[in-house]
Every structure is written in C-alpha cells, then in structure tokens.
Design a protein around this motif. Structure first.
Motif, PDB file in Angstrom:
ATOM      1  N   ARG A  99       5.760  -5.264   8.639  1.00 42.36           N
ATOM      2  CA  ARG A  99       5.928  -4.824   7.182  1.00 42.36           C
ATOM      3  C   ARG A  99       6.986  -3.535   7.208  1.00 42.36           C
ATOM      4  O   ARG A  99       7.855  -3.374   6.273  1.00 42.36           O
ATOM      5  N   SER A 100       6.570  -2.461   7.989  1.00 42.33           N
ATOM      6  CA  SER A 100       7.572  -1.338   7.928  1.00 42.33           C
ATOM      7  C   SER A 100       8.817  -1.542   8.665  1.00 42.33           C
ATOM      8  O   SER A 100       9.691  -1.005   8.079  1.00 42.33           O
ATOM      9  N   ASP A 101       8.829  -2.157   9.705  1.00 45.32           N
ATOM     10  CA  ASP A 101      10.053  -2.313  10.623  1.00 45.32           C
ATOM     11  C   ASP A 101      10.667  -3.752  10.456  1.00 45.32           C
ATOM     12  O   ASP A 101      11.608  -3.759  10.661  1.00 45.32           O
ATOM     13  N   MET A 102       9.791  -4.289  10.203  1.00 46.26           N
ATOM     14  CA  MET A 102      10.178  -5.931  10.304  1.00 46.26           C
ATOM     15  C   MET A 102       9.302  -6.721   9.386  1.00 46.26           C
ATOM     16  O   MET A 102       8.057  -6.631   9.268  1.00 46.26           O
ATOM     17  N   VAL A 103       9.684  -7.949   9.254  1.00 52.58           N
ATOM     18  CA  VAL A 103       8.682  -9.250   8.508  1.00 52.58           C
ATOM     19  C   VAL A 103       9.413 -10.340   9.538  1.00 52.58           C
ATOM     20  O   VAL A 103      10.201 -10.517   9.658  1.00 52.58           O
ATOM     21  N   GLU A 159      23.133  -2.880   0.643  1.00 56.20           N
ATOM     22  CA  GLU A 159      24.534  -3.459  -0.456  1.00 56.20           C
ATOM     23  C   GLU A 159      24.608  -4.885  -0.005  1.00 56.20           C
ATOM     24  O   GLU A 159      24.705  -5.615  -0.948  1.00 56.20           O
ATOM     25  N   PRO A 160      24.922  -5.321   1.349  1.00 51.55           N
ATOM     26  CA  PRO A 160      25.395  -6.662   1.360  1.00 51.55           C
ATOM     27  C   PRO A 160      24.097  -7.595   1.184  1.00 51.55           C
ATOM     28  O   PRO A 160      24.345  -8.946   0.992  1.00 51.55           O
ATOM     29  N   ALA A 161      22.795  -7.191   1.568  1.00 58.40           N
ATOM     30  CA  ALA A 161      21.618  -7.938   0.997  1.00 58.40           C
ATOM     31  C   ALA A 161      21.544  -8.107  -0.473  1.00 58.40           C
ATOM     32  O   ALA A 161      20.992  -9.185  -0.729  1.00 58.40           O
ATOM     33  N   ALA A 162      21.892  -7.122  -1.225  1.00 60.55           N
ATOM     34  CA  ALA A 162      21.823  -7.134  -2.747  1.00 60.55           C
ATOM     35  C   ALA A 162      20.515  -6.451  -3.110  1.00 60.55           C
ATOM     36  O   ALA A 162      20.178  -6.503  -4.329  1.00 60.55           O
ATOM     37  N   TYR A 163      19.530  -6.082  -2.064  1.00 61.45           N
ATOM     38  CA  TYR A 163      18.398  -5.757  -2.614  1.00 61.45           C
ATOM     39  C   TYR A 163      17.696  -4.671  -1.363  1.00 61.45           C
ATOM     40  O   TYR A 163      18.385  -4.816  -0.238  1.00 61.45           O
ATOM     41  N   GLY A 164      16.926  -3.727  -1.784  1.00 59.50           N
ATOM     42  CA  GLY A 164      16.299  -2.958  -0.805  1.00 59.50           C
ATOM     43  C   GLY A 164      15.294  -3.541   0.033  1.00 59.50           C
ATOM     44  O   GLY A 164      14.679  -4.551  -0.249  1.00 59.50           O
ATOM     45  N   TRP A 165      14.615  -2.859   1.054  1.00 60.37           N
ATOM     46  CA  TRP A 165      13.574  -3.120   1.960  1.00 60.37           C
ATOM     47  C   TRP A 165      12.272  -3.528   1.249  1.00 60.37           C
ATOM     48  O   TRP A 165      11.777  -4.501   1.658  1.00 60.37           O
ATOM     49  N   GLY A 166      12.149  -2.746   0.262  1.00 58.04           N
ATOM     50  CA  GLY A 166      10.736  -2.926  -0.782  1.00 58.04           C
ATOM     51  C   GLY A 166      10.786  -4.694  -1.121  1.00 58.04           C
ATOM     52  O   GLY A 166       9.670  -5.137  -1.262  1.00 58.04           O
ATOM     53  N   VAL A 167      11.985  -5.146  -1.514  1.00 57.73           N
ATOM     54  CA  VAL A 167      12.246  -6.491  -1.864  1.00 57.73           C
ATOM     55  C   VAL A 167      11.893  -7.301  -0.781  1.00 57.73           C
ATOM     56  O   VAL A 167      11.033  -8.620  -0.936  1.00 57.73           O
ATOM     57  N   VAL A 168      12.529  -6.985   0.372  1.00 53.47           N
ATOM     58  CA  VAL A 168      12.104  -7.973   1.638  1.00 53.47           C
ATOM     59  C   VAL A 168      10.647  -8.037   1.921  1.00 53.47           C
ATOM     60  O   VAL A 168      10.095  -9.007   2.097  1.00 53.47           O
ATOM     61  N   GLN A 169      10.090  -6.734   1.810  1.00 49.65           N
ATOM     62  CA  GLN A 169       8.701  -6.727   2.192  1.00 49.65           C
ATOM     63  C   GLN A 169       7.708  -7.276   1.223  1.00 49.65           C
ATOM     64  O   GLN A 169       6.836  -8.158   1.612  1.00 49.65           O
ATOM     65  N   SER A 170       7.985  -7.314  -0.080  1.00 49.57           N
ATOM     66  CA  SER A 170       7.131  -7.883  -0.908  1.00 49.57           C
ATOM     67  C   SER A 170       7.210  -9.437  -1.076  1.00 49.57           C
ATOM     68  O   SER A 170       6.398 -10.289  -1.243  1.00 49.57           O
ATOM     69  N   SER A 171       8.659  -9.877  -0.614  1.00 49.55           N
ATOM     70  CA  SER A 171       8.860 -11.371  -0.657  1.00 49.55           C
ATOM     71  C   SER A 171       8.393 -12.180   0.612  1.00 49.55           C
ATOM     72  O   SER A 171       8.237 -13.355   0.611  1.00 49.55           O
ATOM     73  N   TRP A 172       8.177 -11.566   1.727  1.00 52.57           N
ATOM     74  CA  TRP A 172       8.142 -11.945   3.051  1.00 52.57           C
ATOM     75  C   TRP A 172       7.073 -11.566   3.685  1.00 52.57           C
ATOM     76  O   TRP A 172       6.572 -12.300   4.779  1.00 52.57           O
ATOM     77  N   THR A 173       6.060 -10.979   2.926  1.00 51.62           N
ATOM     78  CA  THR A 173       4.683 -11.156   3.156  1.00 51.62           C
ATOM     79  C   THR A 173       3.829 -11.635   2.368  1.00 51.62           C
ATOM     80  O   THR A 173       3.927 -11.967   1.439  1.00 51.62           O
ATOM     81  N   GLY A 174       2.443 -12.114   2.855  1.00 54.41           N
ATOM     82  CA  GLY A 174       1.941 -12.655   2.088  1.00 54.41           C
ATOM     83  C   GLY A 174       1.902 -14.409   2.064  1.00 54.41           C
ATOM     84  O   GLY A 174       2.595 -14.701   2.902  1.00 54.41           O
TER      85      GLY A 174
END
Length: 547
Positions: A110-114, A209-224
């Motif tokens: 979550r904090s470093d990787m998903v 920038e190249p992902a088009a969203y911050g880590w918070g989006v990755v974290q919310s989308s890839w957990t659960g």
C-alpha cells in the motif's frame, strides 16, 4: 489538417444529411441529469461496486428509469446481459523484498507498492526471481522497437516504466506518436506483454505525470477486491504477480543494484535500448487471495428502428465505480458522482430525448456497462459477445463523465484522427459557435481508458469527446484549474460526490452534440469508417465484409 479526407467527408456528410429528419435536439432534461447523478452517487448505493448490494440497487434504478424513458428491454426481452466475473481480494501480503544488492530492499504493501494477480489461485508466491529492467516493456516490431530483445525473462521479475518512450515530446511526432499515448503506454498492455514474455512478476514504476494520476489513485484502485473476467483456464497464462512501485522505491532498488536510475530512464527512451539484468538481485513476495465468482450485469435498453431495425447505433456509459475504498476523513465510500454517475445520467437523458423525437430508421441502443473501473470488463464482454452484431453496429458515442463546470468555447476529440465520425461532429460543434481544439493532455491516453476502446479494438467506430478547458466564464485558466482540482482532489477518491452547485450548461452543450450525432447516424444510411491510417480500419473492413 486531413486534406485527402475532405472529399470523402463531404460525401459522408451529404449522404447522412439527405436521409436525416429534423436534427434539432429536443431539450435535454437537466432535471434528469441532476436526479440520476444524485441518486446513483448517494451513499445508499455504496459506490456501485459490481457484484455488491450497490449493484442490485443500481440495476433496479436504471431499469426503472429506462422504462420511464420509453425504452424496451434490449436482450431478447431482458434488460440485462450477464457478465461473468471473478473477484479476488489480496490478503496477508508480505513485503516485496529484493536481496543480493548493495543493500536489502523491503517495500511495504500500500505505501511503497501494490500487488495483485490475474491468476485465479488461493495463494501466490514469487520466490528468488531474477530482476530485469526492461525500459518501457514494449515489443512493437512494426515500429522497429523491442525492449525484450536479447533477454530471456521467463520466471523473472521485470521492472517497467509507464507510458511511451517519447511521452515528454511536446509534438505529436515520434516513434510512438510523441506526446500522445499509444496503447503501448498503457499499464494493461505492459502486463499483457510481460506475460507473453513469460515474466513471473511485472512491476510498473509509478510517476505521476506519465501515469496521469497520483499514487493515491493507484492505492485506492489496486487494493481491496479486484475483478477480472471469469474465463476457462483461470488466466494461468498470466504473470504470477503484477503491480506498481513508488518511484522513490524504484530509485532505491536501482541504487542497490549499482545502477543509475536517471541514466537508465534516459537510455530507455531511445531505439535500440537493451534490457538491463540486475545481476545477483532476487525478488520475493507472497500473498493469499479470497476468491469469489459471480456474474455482474450490463443493462441494455433499445428504441427499435422504424425501417432498419437490424442496424444499430450505440450510446454507452459505465454504471460502476469503486465501492468501498481507502477512507479519507472517515469516509470510505467512493461515490463516483462525476465518474460515472453523471455519464450514466446522460445516457438516460439522451434516451428520453430520442424517445420524444420518435423512432429513428435504425435501432438506437442504450448500453450501461459494468466493471469499467476494473479494466473495461463489461464493455469488453459485450464487444466479444455482442447482443447486436458488431458488423451491423454503425457506430456510436461513449460518455465517461460530463462537463459540470460551465459552458466551454471549445470541444476536444479524444484520440483525434481516428474515425470519420469526427467529420460528422465538426459542423455540430461549429453550429454552437465553438471550436475543435487539440487534446490538452494526449499523454494521459484517455482514448485507451474508457469503454469505447473495447468496441474500437473490434472495429466499431465510437466517438469520445468532451468540452475543452476554455470556459465561457474564466477562460483557459479557470478550465485548467477545475480540471487539475478534480484530478488531484476527487478522481477515484471519496470526495467525488454530488454537488448541487454544479453548472450543467456545458453538459447540455455536449449532450446536444451527442444527440445530433446519434440521430444523424440512426436516420441516415451512411456507414462511417475509420480513417485509412487508423489501427482499427482493417478490423472494421473485414467485419463488414463478413470475414
């Protein structure tokens, strides 16, 4: 400017106009837009996660609104198409460790990787896997590019950069279209290619920038809970583990391997780049999966055609969102008001307008799809298992959010230069006194991030466009500020909630264009195609020829 297309475009427009009745739009109901958006994004619907209580409430409400609009059930007397899904929820995720370098690296979930997996297995382990940096992870022989050339990654862990090698080019020129993202830049492609190469694990380095969203989006989308199509074989041809790592973690990993992160990133931008093994370094991670198989549903309503009922024009929008997600200030419901309760509301409002205008010659299909947020799964399933044959589907419009910040002077074609639908839309935009402008952030790859792409891949021309950032009130500065604020503070977060102060005037502008385009297609006889240099042209030609 596409000078060779002018004659063809003129013929296309003339052929359509000749068969078109009054193309002025009945009033698009602002009340409907407000009511449906507010209802679907309320806490009662719990974020509209597929295969949840929120889904049941969503389906019931959409059928109620489609019936009230005057549509008929679209799937042989049913409003629904079952979409088989498998839900996997990772648990007991160990740290992702790298040993054998100058210093041991341990990354926290979550904090470093998903991490997750496409493989439907109760337990997953990557053990003592060699590590290889494969640049952008692209195998594109038609472009003379192969990041996997000369390296065997079977059973290994590959580290990959997000987007295309030329994403920092400000022009739309380059090996991969310059600033505009190609499908090679999408995370979905990178995992697909890593699996084809036999990688045990595929880790994408997150860069905002190249992902088009911050880590918070990755974290919310890839957990659960994570959803995937439930297909025979349980996706055992895919990598054991897929995921993202924070950029700072990647820099530490490279340093431990004795590599210069900045130099390798620069090298990866250039043709001829060779993958770099991190000699002696081993990756390890393990996790368990809770597995649940179930069907979600697409919702289909139709307005049957009066003369050519077996030819179809399609409107689509996804009804789902993230459900329960990482809490912010105690709020753990990702309501998805803009994304995509508003687009679903637009689908209902357009259905009402088209019914009021009476049946068109061709059948109009209103498709609310599931599981877009999980990788376009609902639209992918429909496109691969169409209720109405794709060869008989003329084209259509996809809606993923509407303009809620006020009328705009401009209009953007997402993924410009792909299909002849653009030639039909240009005069509709001009009739509103607006101008078509280049996509402001082509590097974000929006063309590959919504449901129209599922149909495009199988040849059906689908239009995807939206208001630009040059607002009538406040100009480009106000438009960019509103766009940035949404991406940074609300996108895929609990803060994407209904706001009674929203300005719907811009939405009405855009939906009027979508109404007129759909009516032209449905009352006309033309079959708009992809431009000759578009990647989907041959697929469409073969489909229409019955191949």
């Amino acid at each position: 400017m596409r000078l060779p297309m002018i004659a063809a475009a003129a013929a296309l427009l003339a052929g359509t106009a000749a068969c078109t009745k009054d193309n002025s739009a009945p009033a698009i109901s602002v009340d409907t837009l407000k009511q449906v958006t507010e209802k679907l994004s309320s806490d009662e619907f719990e974020g509209r996660a597929p295969a949840s209580e929120g889904e049941k409430k969503t389906l019931d409400y959409l059928v109620e609104r489609m019936k009230a609009a005057g549509l008929q059930p679209g799937n042989k007397g049913s409003w629904f198409q079952d979409v088989p899904l498998v839900e996997m929820t990772a648990k007991n995720v160990s740290p992702l460790t790298f040993t054998g370098g100058k210093t041991p690296i341990s990354l926290t979930y979550r904090s470093d990787m998903v991490l997750g997996t496409y493989q439907v297995v109760p337990k997953q382990e990557v053990k003592d896997s060699d590590v290889v940096f494969v640049g952008y992870g692209i195998h594109a022989p038609e472009r003379g590019w192969d990041d996997y050339a000369g390296v065997d990654v079977k059973g290994k862990t590959v580290v990959i950069l997000i987007n295309d090698p030329d994403w920092q080019t400000m022009e739309l020129k380059g090996d991969f279209g310059g600033r505009a993202m190609t499908y090679y830049g999408r995370w979905t492609y990178k995992y697909e290619e890593a699996a084809r190469q036999g990688a045990a694990a595929a880790l994408i380095v997150h860069d905002t920038e190249p992902a088009a969203y911050g880590w918070g989006v990755v974290q919310s989308s890839w957990t659960g809970p994570q959803l995937e199509q439930d297909t025979p074989g349980d996706h055992m041809d895919q990598s054991k583990a897929i995921g993202w790592i924070q950029q700072d973690a990647a820099k530490a990993l490279f340093a431990s391997a004795g590599q210069d992160y900045a130099k390798l990133v620069e090298a990866a931008k250039h043709k001829g780049f060779k993958a770099v093994p991190f000699t002696g370094m081993k990756a390890n991670v393990s996790f368990e999966n809770d597995i649940r198989r179930q069907a979600s549903k697409n919702v289909i309503g139709i307005l049957p055609g009066s003369e050519k009922p077996d030819e179809y024009v399609l409107y689509s929008a996804h009804w789902d969102h993230l459900g329960r997600c990482d809490a912010v200030n105690g709020d753990d419901i990702c309501n998805g008001a803009l994304d995509n309760a508003s687009g679903t509301a637009a689908l209902i409002a357009l259905a009402e307008a088209q019914v009021k205008a009476g049946p068109a010659k061709r059948t109009l299909v209103f498709l609310a799809v599931t599981a877009e947020e999980s990788g376009l799964l609902g639209s992918k399933y429909y496109a691969e298992n169409p209720v109405f044959p794709l060869a008989q589907t003329v084209g259509g419009v996809n809606m993923d959010g509407v303009n809620l910040v006020g009328p705009a002077k401009d209009f953007v074609f997402i993924g410009v230069g792909k299909s002849e639908l653009e030639d039909l839309v240009k005069p509709l935009v001009a009739a509103q006194g607006r101008t078509v402008v280049p996509e402001p952030t082509p590097e974000k790859g929006y063309y590959y991030r919504s449901d129209h792409f599922s149909f495009a891949k199988l040849g059906v021309p689908m239009f995807y466009g939206e208001s630009g950032e040059d607002l009538v009130n406040g100009g480009k500065e106000a438009g960019k500020k509103a766009s940035d604020d949404y991406v940074e503070n609300r996108y895929h977060k609990p803060q994407d909630e209904y706001d009674p102060k929203w300005n719907w005037d811009g939405a009405i502008q855009d939906l009027t264009i979508f109404y007129q385009l759909g009516r032209q297609l449905a009352d006309g006889g033309a079959w708009p195609n992809w431009y000759k240099d578009a990647e989907f042209r041959k697929i469409r030609d073969d489909s229409r020829a019955g191949k």
